[in-house]
Design a protein around this motif. Sequence first.
Motif, PDB file in Angstrom:
ATOM      1  N   GLU A 189     -39.198  -1.386  -2.176  1.00  0.00           N
ATOM      2  CA  GLU A 189     -38.983  -0.036  -2.699  1.00  0.00           C
ATOM      3  C   GLU A 189     -37.567   0.453  -2.389  1.00  0.00           C
ATOM      4  O   GLU A 189     -36.920   1.075  -3.220  1.00  0.00           O
ATOM      5  N   ARG A 190     -37.071   0.159  -1.186  1.00  0.00           N
ATOM      6  CA  ARG A 190     -35.708   0.560  -0.815  1.00  0.00           C
ATOM      7  C   ARG A 190     -34.673  -0.123  -1.712  1.00  0.00           C
ATOM      8  O   ARG A 190     -33.699   0.506  -2.128  1.00  0.00           O
ATOM      9  N   ILE A 191     -34.868  -1.411  -1.977  1.00  0.00           N
ATOM     10  CA  ILE A 191     -33.937  -2.158  -2.827  1.00  0.00           C
ATOM     11  C   ILE A 191     -33.925  -1.564  -4.230  1.00  0.00           C
ATOM     12  O   ILE A 191     -32.874  -1.331  -4.821  1.00  0.00           O
ATOM     13  N   LEU A 192     -35.101  -1.291  -4.767  1.00  0.00           N
ATOM     14  CA  LEU A 192     -35.192  -0.728  -6.115  1.00  0.00           C
ATOM     15  C   LEU A 192     -34.602   0.680  -6.184  1.00  0.00           C
ATOM     16  O   LEU A 192     -33.937   1.031  -7.157  1.00  0.00           O
ATOM     17  N   ARG A 193     -34.826   1.461  -5.143  1.00  0.00           N
ATOM     18  CA  ARG A 193     -34.272   2.820  -5.101  1.00  0.00           C
ATOM     19  C   ARG A 193     -32.739   2.778  -5.032  1.00  0.00           C
ATOM     20  O   ARG A 193     -32.060   3.544  -5.703  1.00  0.00           O
ATOM     21  N   TYR A 194     -32.196   1.847  -4.252  1.00  0.00           N
ATOM     22  CA  TYR A 194     -30.749   1.718  -4.162  1.00  0.00           C
ATOM     23  C   TYR A 194     -30.160   1.248  -5.486  1.00  0.00           C
ATOM     24  O   TYR A 194     -29.129   1.745  -5.934  1.00  0.00           O
ATOM     25  N   ARG A 195     -30.841   0.309  -6.138  1.00  0.00           N
ATOM     26  CA  ARG A 195     -30.390  -0.156  -7.454  1.00  0.00           C
ATOM     27  C   ARG A 195     -30.341   1.011  -8.440  1.00  0.00           C
ATOM     28  O   ARG A 195     -29.405   1.150  -9.213  1.00  0.00           O
ATOM     29  N   GLU A 196     -31.332   1.882  -8.367  1.00  0.00           N
ATOM     30  CA  GLU A 196     -31.365   3.053  -9.249  1.00  0.00           C
ATOM     31  C   GLU A 196     -30.219   4.016  -8.940  1.00  0.00           C
ATOM     32  O   GLU A 196     -29.572   4.543  -9.841  1.00  0.00           O
ATOM     33  N   LEU A 197     -29.951   4.256  -7.659  1.00  0.00           N
ATOM     34  CA  LEU A 197     -28.834   5.133  -7.265  1.00  0.00           C
ATOM     35  C   LEU A 197     -27.498   4.605  -7.774  1.00  0.00           C
ATOM     36  O   LEU A 197     -26.637   5.370  -8.211  1.00  0.00           O
ATOM     37  N   LEU A 198     -27.323   3.291  -7.710  1.00  0.00           N
ATOM     38  CA  LEU A 198     -26.075   2.681  -8.156  1.00  0.00           C
ATOM     39  C   LEU A 198     -25.930   2.717  -9.674  1.00  0.00           C
ATOM     40  O   LEU A 198     -24.830   2.814 -10.193  1.00  0.00           O
ATOM     41  N   GLY A 199     -27.043   2.575 -10.360  1.00  0.00           N
ATOM     42  CA  GLY A 199     -27.000   2.408 -11.812  1.00  0.00           C
ATOM     43  C   GLY A 199     -27.154   0.947 -12.178  1.00  0.00           C
ATOM     44  O   GLY A 199     -26.735   0.510 -13.237  1.00  0.00           O
ATOM     45  N   VAL A 230     -26.495  -2.591 -16.053  1.00  0.00           N
ATOM     46  CA  VAL A 230     -25.623  -1.673 -15.321  1.00  0.00           C
ATOM     47  C   VAL A 230     -25.345  -0.455 -16.194  1.00  0.00           C
ATOM     48  O   VAL A 230     -24.903  -0.571 -17.328  1.00  0.00           O
ATOM     49  N   ILE A 231     -25.635   0.708 -15.645  1.00  0.00           N
ATOM     50  CA  ILE A 231     -25.395   1.968 -16.359  1.00  0.00           C
ATOM     51  C   ILE A 231     -23.970   2.413 -16.066  1.00  0.00           C
ATOM     52  O   ILE A 231     -23.594   2.605 -14.912  1.00  0.00           O
ATOM     53  N   ARG A 232     -23.206   2.551 -17.117  1.00  0.00           N
ATOM     54  CA  ARG A 232     -21.804   2.923 -16.969  1.00  0.00           C
ATOM     55  C   ARG A 232     -21.620   4.402 -17.308  1.00  0.00           C
ATOM     56  O   ARG A 232     -22.260   4.928 -18.197  1.00  0.00           O
ATOM     57  N   LEU A 245     -19.568  12.132  -8.236  1.00  0.00           N
ATOM     58  CA  LEU A 245     -19.576  12.196  -6.779  1.00  0.00           C
ATOM     59  C   LEU A 245     -20.917  11.753  -6.192  1.00  0.00           C
ATOM     60  O   LEU A 245     -20.988  11.278  -5.064  1.00  0.00           O
ATOM     61  N   ARG A 246     -21.981  11.847  -6.952  1.00  0.00           N
ATOM     62  CA  ARG A 246     -23.312  11.420  -6.481  1.00  0.00           C
ATOM     63  C   ARG A 246     -23.446   9.901  -6.383  1.00  0.00           C
ATOM     64  O   ARG A 246     -24.371   9.411  -5.739  1.00  0.00           O
ATOM     65  N   HIS A 247     -22.570   9.178  -7.047  1.00  0.00           N
ATOM     66  CA  HIS A 247     -22.655   7.716  -7.001  1.00  0.00           C
ATOM     67  C   HIS A 247     -22.345   7.237  -5.586  1.00  0.00           C
ATOM     68  O   HIS A 247     -21.412   7.738  -4.952  1.00  0.00           O
ATOM     69  N   PRO A 248     -23.108   6.271  -5.059  1.00  0.00           N
ATOM     70  CA  PRO A 248     -22.888   5.807  -3.678  1.00  0.00           C
ATOM     71  C   PRO A 248     -21.476   5.300  -3.387  1.00  0.00           C
ATOM     72  O   PRO A 248     -21.024   5.349  -2.250  1.00  0.00           O
ATOM     73  N   TYR A 249     -20.751   4.820  -4.373  1.00  0.00           N
ATOM     74  CA  TYR A 249     -19.405   4.298  -4.154  1.00  0.00           C
ATOM     75  C   TYR A 249     -18.316   5.347  -4.335  1.00  0.00           C
ATOM     76  O   TYR A 249     -17.148   5.062  -4.098  1.00  0.00           O
TER      77      TYR A 249
END
Length: 133
Positions: free
Chosen positions: A14-24, A57-59, A71-75
């Motif tokens: 679940e953590r991996i999938l949630r992080y993937r979603e945050l990144l796009g 990948v969502i651009r 600014l919400r993007h983790p990077y």
Amino acid sequence: SLEALPGIGPILSERILRYRELLGGFYSVDQVLEGYGLRDEHFIKVEKYLYVESEEVIRMDLDSIRFRDLLRHPYASYHLTKELFDCQSEGIFIDSIETHLEDSLQLPFLKLKPYLYDHGNEKVPVTISDRAG
């Protein structure tokens, strides 16, 4: 399907999938390690089973995205986001932004770049890994 891999249960999955979603989406299998809780030894065991789909990948369009949304993007730190918006307002396209950034923003920008595009220059070459190792 992540839960079936050695060392990855429902919580870590679940953590991996949630992080993937945050990144796009993931553009590199190594990004899985950036999420919370996956130890290097588990990653080494499952790396050969992991792959990413570059078309997932969502651009984000620099011509239309709002400052706070980028600014919400983790990077995207505040400083990097401000510099990107400054470059955009000066008419500098993504493929040239890197040369206008200070050294401390180079790596963060390179990590963020696969998630960005601008309508003025949609043919920006973006290196996206589609398979592990």
